[in-house]
Design a protein around this motif. Structure first.
Motif, PDB file in Angstrom:
ATOM      1  N   SER A   1       0.935  -1.357  -0.166  1.00 15.10           N
ATOM      2  CA  SER A   1       0.080   0.011  -0.033  1.00 15.10           C
ATOM      3  C   SER A   1       0.837   1.261   0.011  1.00 15.10           C
ATOM      4  O   SER A   1       0.634   2.241  -0.725  1.00 15.10           O
ATOM      5  CB  SER A   1      -0.800  -0.004   0.994  1.00 15.10           C
ATOM      6  OG  SER A   1      -1.646   1.285   1.039  1.00 15.10           O
TER       7      SER A   1
ATOM      8  N   GLN B   1      -2.021   4.788  -4.966  1.00 11.29           N
ATOM      9  CA  GLN B   1      -3.321   4.950  -5.804  1.00 11.29           C
ATOM     10  C   GLN B   1      -4.327   3.801  -5.747  1.00 11.29           C
ATOM     11  O   GLN B   1      -5.340   3.843  -6.188  1.00 11.29           O
ATOM     12  CB  GLN B   1      -2.852   5.129  -7.315  1.00 11.29           C
ATOM     13  CG  GLN B   1      -2.459   3.931  -8.167  1.00 11.29           C
ATOM     14  CD  GLN B   1      -0.973   3.735  -7.791  1.00 11.29           C
ATOM     15  OE1 GLN B   1      -0.246   3.978  -6.865  1.00 11.29           O
ATOM     16  NE2 GLN B   1      -0.341   2.870  -8.563  1.00 11.29           N
ATOM     17  N   ARG B   2      -3.800   2.595  -5.355  1.00  9.72           N
ATOM     18  CA  ARG B   2      -4.919   1.404  -5.486  1.00  9.72           C
ATOM     19  C   ARG B   2      -5.398   1.396  -4.024  1.00  9.72           C
ATOM     20  O   ARG B   2      -4.789   1.622  -2.890  1.00  9.72           O
ATOM     21  CB  ARG B   2      -3.961  -0.023  -5.575  1.00  9.72           C
ATOM     22  CG  ARG B   2      -3.630   0.039  -7.054  1.00  9.72           C
ATOM     23  CD  ARG B   2      -3.076  -1.337  -7.259  1.00  9.72           C
ATOM     24  NE  ARG B   2      -2.309  -1.394  -8.444  1.00  9.72           N
ATOM     25  CZ  ARG B   2      -2.013  -2.629  -9.054  1.00  9.72           C
ATOM     26  NH1 ARG B   2      -2.173  -3.883  -8.249  1.00  9.72           N
ATOM     27  NH2 ARG B   2      -1.123  -2.672 -10.201  1.00  9.72           N
ATOM     28  N   VAL B   3      -6.596   0.737  -4.053  1.00 13.74           N
ATOM     29  CA  VAL B   3      -7.519   0.810  -2.926  1.00 13.74           C
ATOM     30  C   VAL B   3      -7.073  -0.708  -2.145  1.00 13.74           C
ATOM     31  O   VAL B   3      -6.719  -1.776  -2.724  1.00 13.74           O
ATOM     32  CB  VAL B   3      -8.901   0.374  -3.122  1.00 13.74           C
ATOM     33  CG1 VAL B   3      -9.645   0.254  -1.981  1.00 13.74           C
ATOM     34  CG2 VAL B   3      -9.450   1.639  -3.782  1.00 13.74           C
ATOM     35  N   ARG B   4      -6.583  -0.496  -0.827  1.00 11.18           N
ATOM     36  CA  ARG B   4      -5.795  -1.485  -0.018  1.00 11.18           C
ATOM     37  C   ARG B   4      -7.074  -2.631   0.197  1.00 11.18           C
ATOM     38  O   ARG B   4      -8.015  -2.483   0.520  1.00 11.18           O
ATOM     39  CB  ARG B   4      -5.537  -1.134   1.288  1.00 11.18           C
ATOM     40  CG  ARG B   4      -4.661  -2.066   1.979  1.00 11.18           C
ATOM     41  CD  ARG B   4      -4.053  -1.526   3.262  1.00 11.18           C
ATOM     42  NE  ARG B   4      -3.675  -2.726   4.206  1.00 11.18           N
ATOM     43  CZ  ARG B   4      -2.991  -2.395   5.319  1.00 11.18           C
ATOM     44  NH1 ARG B   4      -2.369  -1.194   5.580  1.00 11.18           N
ATOM     45  NH2 ARG B   4      -2.513  -3.188   6.018  1.00 11.18           N
ATOM     46  N   PRO B   5      -6.792  -4.001  -0.178  1.00 13.83           N
ATOM     47  CA  PRO B   5      -7.813  -4.893   0.062  1.00 13.83           C
ATOM     48  C   PRO B   5      -8.249  -5.143   1.455  1.00 13.83           C
ATOM     49  O   PRO B   5      -7.151  -5.182   2.241  1.00 13.83           O
ATOM     50  CB  PRO B   5      -7.112  -6.161  -0.917  1.00 13.83           C
ATOM     51  CG  PRO B   5      -5.806  -5.931  -0.715  1.00 13.83           C
ATOM     52  CD  PRO B   5      -5.672  -4.561  -0.851  1.00 13.83           C
ATOM     53  N   LYS B   6      -9.531  -5.408   1.857  1.00 10.09           N
ATOM     54  CA  LYS B   6      -9.599  -6.000   3.106  1.00 10.09           C
ATOM     55  C   LYS B   6      -9.204  -7.440   3.416  1.00 10.09           C
ATOM     56  O   LYS B   6      -8.960  -7.765   4.587  1.00 10.09           O
ATOM     57  CB  LYS B   6     -11.149  -5.559   3.624  1.00 10.09           C
ATOM     58  CG  LYS B   6     -11.335  -4.115   3.399  1.00 10.09           C
ATOM     59  CD  LYS B   6     -13.037  -3.820   3.727  1.00 10.09           C
ATOM     60  CE  LYS B   6     -13.369  -2.471   3.701  1.00 10.09           C
ATOM     61  NZ  LYS B   6     -14.836  -2.131   3.735  1.00 10.09           N
TER      62      LYS B   6
ATOM     63  N   ASP C   1      -3.482  -1.406 -12.603  1.00  6.11           N
ATOM     64  CA  ASP C   1      -4.349  -0.249 -11.963  1.00  6.11           C
ATOM     65  C   ASP C   1      -5.496  -0.059 -12.898  1.00  6.11           C
ATOM     66  O   ASP C   1      -6.672   0.244 -12.381  1.00  6.11           O
ATOM     67  CB  ASP C   1      -3.526   1.017 -12.100  1.00  6.11           C
ATOM     68  CG  ASP C   1      -2.335   0.953 -11.152  1.00  6.11           C
ATOM     69  OD1 ASP C   1      -2.432   0.265 -10.281  1.00  6.11           O
ATOM     70  OD2 ASP C   1      -1.317   1.733 -11.423  1.00  6.11           O
TER      71      ASP C   1
END
Length: 316
Positions: A170, A175-180, A271
């Motif tokens: 991260s 710029q990427r959404v951090r995965p849950k 991305d």
């Protein structure tokens, strides 16, 4: 030799092919083997999984897409001699193409894989039908490379948890959404005998010789020789390939098509796979159509007078 034990849930490779010197190369494939062959090569520190979405799109469009882990990465073997220069990567590519039946391929390469593809075509090692370069060109930005190096060399002692791994990724790709859900990270690391999580790649790659000036000279010579359909895709947010570097490549290869994917960084396909996949399929539809002959005729052989350059590592 490998980084350690594969974690439960790590996808098994669909294929194992022989590489240069008998090294085992792990890969996946999508689509009909009778379709036009598209070989996807990832960047340094990535794996074949970086191409999962693109491979599925290409397979659905009628192409036979193949992605493999470069030596020292993912499920492919580490080099016993610790050598990971550009020339041996090209030889691995030649071995995989031969194992697939020596079909004339489309070469798609991101970062390190793009440098391998450019040398393979520009020095006459592979008779390709088209070339797609993803966020890489002869001129690259040292600051961006330094950032990649810093990411790849952090925590040599290993990570204590997948949460730490997720935070490191991260920090590098904000710029990427951090995965849950962290299950997707299992393919990026291995569990060492020390109980720590280690990156899947051979750390000796980072100690290999790297000379950006010599690299640029070699790749510029390759770019000038390109005669096949060529597409350059740049991430608009990339700190590795600048707009100036892209324009210099287009001057070296005037017939090259160019796509600048806004809101994408160096890892363009990851991305914005939607825009990237659409652009690639549109380009191939014109140059290597399914069910028809490619527009670029077969080359009779290696171009005379072309000598391999000094075997230095390409960028990640």
């Amino acid at each position: 030799m490998t980084a350690g034990t594969r974690l439960p849930g790590t996808p098994d490779p669909m294929h194992i092919w022989p590489g240069a010197g008998g090294i085992r190369i792990a890969g996946d494939a999508w689509g009909n083997p009778d379709g036009p062959l598209v070989v996807l090569q990832h960047g340094g520190g990535q794996t074949r999984h970086a191409w999962g979405g693109t491979g599925a799109l290409l397979g659905a469009a009628g192409y036979y897409a193949v992605a493999f882990d470069a030596r020292g990465h993912g499920d492919s073997d580490w080099a016993g001699d610790g050598l990971y220069g550009q020339d041996v990567m090209v030889r691995d590519l030649e071995c995989v193409i031969a194992a697939l039946g020596k079909h004339r391929p489309v070469l798609v390469g991101a970062s390190m894989g793009g440098g391998t593809s450019l040398v393979a075509v520009g020095e006459g090692h592979v008779d390709a039908t088209a070339l797609i370069m993803v966020d890489i060109a002869p001129r690259i930005e040292p600051e961006g490379i330094d950032k990649i190096q810093a990411f790849m060399t952090q925590k040599p002692e290993g990570f204590d948890s997948l949460e730490e791994v997720a935070q490191a990724i991260s920090n590098y790709q904000p710029q990427r959404v951090r995965p849950k859900n962290l299950d997707g990270l299992v393919k990026n690391v291995r569990l060492g005998a020390d109980g720590k999580y280690h990156w899947h790649w051979d750390p000796r790659m980072r100690a290999a010789k790297r000379d950006l000036e010599r690299r640029q000279q070699r790749l510029e010579a390759c770019a000038r020789r390109l005669a096949l359909p060529t597409l350059l895709v740049r991430g608009g947010l990339s700190d590795v390939l600048s707009e100036e570097g892209a324009q210099e490549f287009l001057a070296l290869c005037p017939h090259c098509e160019y796509v600048n994917v806004t809101n994408a960084g160096h890892m363009v396909a990851g991305d914005r796979n939607d825009i990237f996949g659409t652009s690639v399929i549109a380009f191939l539809g014109r140059t290597v159509p399914v069910g028809a002959e490619p527009v670029h005729p077969a080359h009779p052989g290696r171009a005379p007078g072309i000598e391999a350059g000094e075997d230095i590592n390409d960028v990640p």
